[in-house]
Design an enzyme around this catalytic site. Structure first.
Site, PDB file in Angstrom:
ATOM      1  N   LYS A   1      85.286 -19.477  21.655  1.00 54.02           N
ATOM      2  CA  LYS A   1      84.405 -18.443  22.201  1.00 54.02           C
ATOM      3  C   LYS A   1      83.699 -17.714  21.059  1.00 54.02           C
ATOM      4  O   LYS A   1      84.351 -17.221  20.134  1.00 54.02           O
ATOM      5  CB  LYS A   1      85.217 -17.456  23.040  1.00 54.02           C
ATOM      6  CG  LYS A   1      85.755 -18.063  24.329  1.00 54.02           C
ATOM      7  CD  LYS A   1      86.661 -17.096  25.063  1.00 54.02           C
ATOM      8  CE  LYS A   1      85.915 -15.914  25.614  1.00 54.02           C
ATOM      9  NZ  LYS A   1      86.851 -14.953  26.263  1.00 54.02           N
TER      10      LYS A   1
HETATM   11  C1  E4P Z   1      86.544 -13.494  29.331  1.00 53.43           C
HETATM   12  O1  E4P Z   1      87.003 -14.353  28.684  1.00 53.43           O
HETATM   13  C2  E4P Z   1      86.256 -12.106  28.904  1.00 53.43           C
HETATM   14  O2  E4P Z   1      86.600 -11.923  27.581  1.00 53.43           O
HETATM   15  C3  E4P Z   1      86.989 -11.166  29.808  1.00 53.43           C
HETATM   16  O3  E4P Z   1      86.891 -11.601  31.148  1.00 53.43           O
HETATM   17  C4  E4P Z   1      86.515  -9.726  29.677  1.00 53.43           C
HETATM   18  O4  E4P Z   1      87.152  -9.007  30.666  1.00 53.43           O
HETATM   19  P1  E4P Z   1      87.224  -7.405  30.675  1.00 53.43           P
HETATM   20  O5  E4P Z   1      85.845  -6.874  30.887  1.00 53.43           O
HETATM   21  O6  E4P Z   1      88.146  -7.090  31.818  1.00 53.43           O
HETATM   22  O7  E4P Z   1      87.801  -7.005  29.352  1.00 53.43           O
END
Ligand code: E4P
Length: 218
Positions: free
Chosen positions: A86
């Site tokens: 990522k």
């Molecule tokens: C996905 O991989 C994102 O990093 C994650 O869903 C972010 O979620 P949040 O907004 O609850 O931190």
């Protein structure tokens, strides 16, 4: 349609996989920190629970493209096949997405808040683009619509990249994103039951058992 688990809680992942069709796990630095374990321990545990076939998405922490690329290689070497690195869609991130993708490491572009970020990430070579639905809703910027437009843009321009919608806080957000055609979501473990349980299902099953048990003798 693919459902991923947005968590590094190994027991929750194990339990969810035992019931539901799970395509993989997504993590980010905050999720790893929440586990209270160091990254290598978390990734080893998660990979051993989900097996080699399911996707594992692991985020880089570095900020400069060159460092992101090096970190991406270390992540991929450590986690093996079916690992997606990522990379946030900063300027340095776009440079890293191109380098890392060109090196044959699949990339998930993350921290996406506009459809154009998703399209640019796709052109740069990302295989997934992850819009943050709830964080957009939190600032009244229509998270579902951003995910839906990103999905349409990727389809319209024939990109080899899919929306992996992320950051959900309600079942309604998940439902609306899927209704918009997005076929990949990452959700916290508790959402699997919230998406699918219904008291009338339980009542129907209880009735079948009580009415059928005297007659069922196979
Ligand atoms: C996905 O991989 C994102 O990093 C994650 O869903 C972010 O979620 P949040 O907004 O609850 O931190």
């Amino acid at each position: 349609m693919r459902y991923l688990i947005d968590s590094a809680d190994v027991e929750a992942i194990r339990k969810t996989i035992s019931f539901y069709p799970v395509a993989g796990v997504t993590t980010n630095p905050s999720i790893v920190a929440k586990s209270g374990k160091d990254l290598k321990t978390v990734l080893t545990e998660v990979r051993s629970v989900i097996g080699p076939q399911r996707m594992l998405h692991v985020q880089v922490l570095a900020l400069r493209a060159e460092d992101m690329s090096e970190e991406a290689k270390r992540i991929r070497d450590f986690c093996g096949e079916n690992t997606y690195v990522k990379i946030p869609v900063t300027e340095e991130g776009f440079a890293a997405i191109q380098k890392v993708s060109a090196a044959g490491i699949p990339v998930t572009a993350t921290a996406i808040f506009t459809p154009q970020q998703a399209l640019m990430a796709a052109v740069a070579g990302a295989k997934f683009a992850a819009p943050y639905v709830n964080r957009l809703d939190n600032i009244a910027s229509g998270g579902v619509n951003v995910a839906a437009e990103a999905h349409r843009l990727l389809q319209m321009h024939g990109m080899d990249c899919e929306v992996l919608a992320a950051s959900f806080k309600t079942v309604e957000q998940i439902h609306q994103v899927i209704m918009a055609g997005v076929s990949c979501v990452t959700i916290q473990p508790e959402f699997f039951a919230k998406l699918t349980s219904h008291p009338l299902t339980d009542t129907a099953v209880a009735d079948f058992v009580s009415q059928g048990k005297r007659y069922y003798n196979l």
